[in-house]
Design a protein around this motif. Structure first.
Motif, PDB file in Angstrom:
ATOM      1  N   ASN A 155      -3.477   5.989 -10.852  1.00  0.00           N
ATOM      2  CA  ASN A 155      -2.413   6.418 -11.523  1.00  0.00           C
ATOM      3  C   ASN A 155      -2.879   6.161 -13.028  1.00  0.00           C
ATOM      4  OD1 ASN A 155       0.259   6.060 -13.183  1.00  0.00           O
ATOM      5  ND2 ASN A 155       1.156   7.087 -11.377  1.00  0.00           N
ATOM      6  N   THR A 174       2.444  10.965  -0.227  1.00  0.00           N
ATOM      7  CA  THR A 174       3.585   9.972  -0.299  1.00  0.00           C
ATOM      8  C   THR A 174       3.272   8.959   0.802  1.00  0.00           C
ATOM      9  OG1 THR A 174       4.648  11.239   1.029  1.00  0.00           O
ATOM     10  CG2 THR A 174       5.185  11.772  -1.164  1.00  0.00           C
ATOM     11  N   GLN A 180       1.070   4.739  -6.310  1.00  0.00           N
ATOM     12  CA  GLN A 180       1.172   6.131  -7.014  1.00  0.00           C
ATOM     13  C   GLN A 180       0.043   6.831  -7.364  1.00  0.00           C
ATOM     14  OE1 GLN A 180       4.188   6.759  -6.625  1.00  0.00           O
ATOM     15  NE2 GLN A 180       5.388   5.134  -6.855  1.00  0.00           N
ATOM     16  N   GLU A 202       5.420   8.119 -11.678  1.00  0.00           N
ATOM     17  CA  GLU A 202       5.305   8.358 -10.395  1.00  0.00           C
ATOM     18  C   GLU A 202       4.039   9.325 -10.262  1.00  0.00           C
ATOM     19  OE1 GLU A 202       8.399   9.266  -7.677  1.00  0.00           O
ATOM     20  OE2 GLU A 202       9.747   7.347  -8.335  1.00  0.00           O
TER      21      GLU A 202
END
Length: 242
Positions: A155, A174, A180, A202
């Motif tokens: 991320n 997910t 994330q 996110e």
């Protein structure tokens, strides 16, 4: 008289031989100088050579999660492009990639240069929210993904790039994705005039639309099935812009 004639002949031959050797020496020196003065390959040449080599690489280009960061860091240094054109039957969408999300930018450029996106689709259209691409229902896409590699991108979300209308952001898996991390293959463009700020932090925003939001708006109105997949496939191609 004979002696004088022989001496004269010897002098002529010696002089001719000396001229030939001198010319040869000059030629060799000239060729050497040309070699030494040949300019180094340009960054563009080096990047092209790298991508050509990757196209013929046996196995996955990115072999494991462990090599991902050093690979993309080095790749990003050699491939500095930030502008991409997304082509659809509705028209073109021009994208600018952010330099302060270096892993996502390098990965996206890698996929464009390796022709991953070509003949994939905008496979999800959520009216008033986003359009999403980078997948398809064909057999070639899983093969392309296997060739690129099985990995996630760390991320790189930053408050400097919220999910405003028109941004380019990375989709993610997910399941068990507490970090994330981003999917390397799928992206989405925020269509909503209000943005999608509940996704901030996110998902990583790594670019923006610079031209073609009217195309995004038109695509966002197409008819979809219960899974938000367009009923008429929207194929895409990607190309770099100068």
């Amino acid at each position: 008289m004979r002696t004088i004639y022989l001496l004269f002949l010897f002098a002529v031959l010696f002089t001719a031989g000396g001229c030939e050797d001198k010319n040869s020496s000059v030629k060799k020196t000239s060729e050497k100088e040309k070699t030494e003065q040949k300019p180094d390959s340009t960054p563009q040449d080096k990047a092209k050579a790298q991508n050509d080599k990757l196209k013929s690489k046996m196995g996955s280009i990115i072999e494991s999660q462990e090599v991902l960061k050093p690979f993309l860091t080095e790749y990003g240094k050699n491939n500095t492009e930030t502008r991409v054109r997304l082509k659809t039957r509705f028209g073109d969408i021009e994208l600018e990639l952010f330099k302060d999300t270096p892993l996502h930018r390098a990965n996206f450029i890698l996929l464009v240069k390796q022709d991953y996106f070509n003949d994939t689709m905008l496979h999800r259209v959520s009216e008033g929210f986003v359009i999403q691409g980078g997948n398809s229902d064909g057999y070639d896409t899983p093969k392309k993904r296997q060739r690129i590699g099985n990995y996630l991108i760390p991320n790189e979300a930053t408050p400097a790039h919220p999910h405003d209308r028109g941004v380019l952001s990375a989709a993610k898996y997910t399941n068990q994705n507490v970090s994330q991390a981003s999917s390397p293959f799928e992206f989405f463009i925020v269509q909503s005039p209000r943005g999608a700020h509940h996704l901030d932090g996110e998902h990583t925003v790594f670019g923006r639309v610079t031209k073609g939001m009217d195309v995004v708006d038109e695509i966002n109105k197409v008819e979809v099935d219960g899974n938000e997949w367009p009923k008429k496939n929207i194929y895409i191609d990607m190309e770099l812009m100068n």
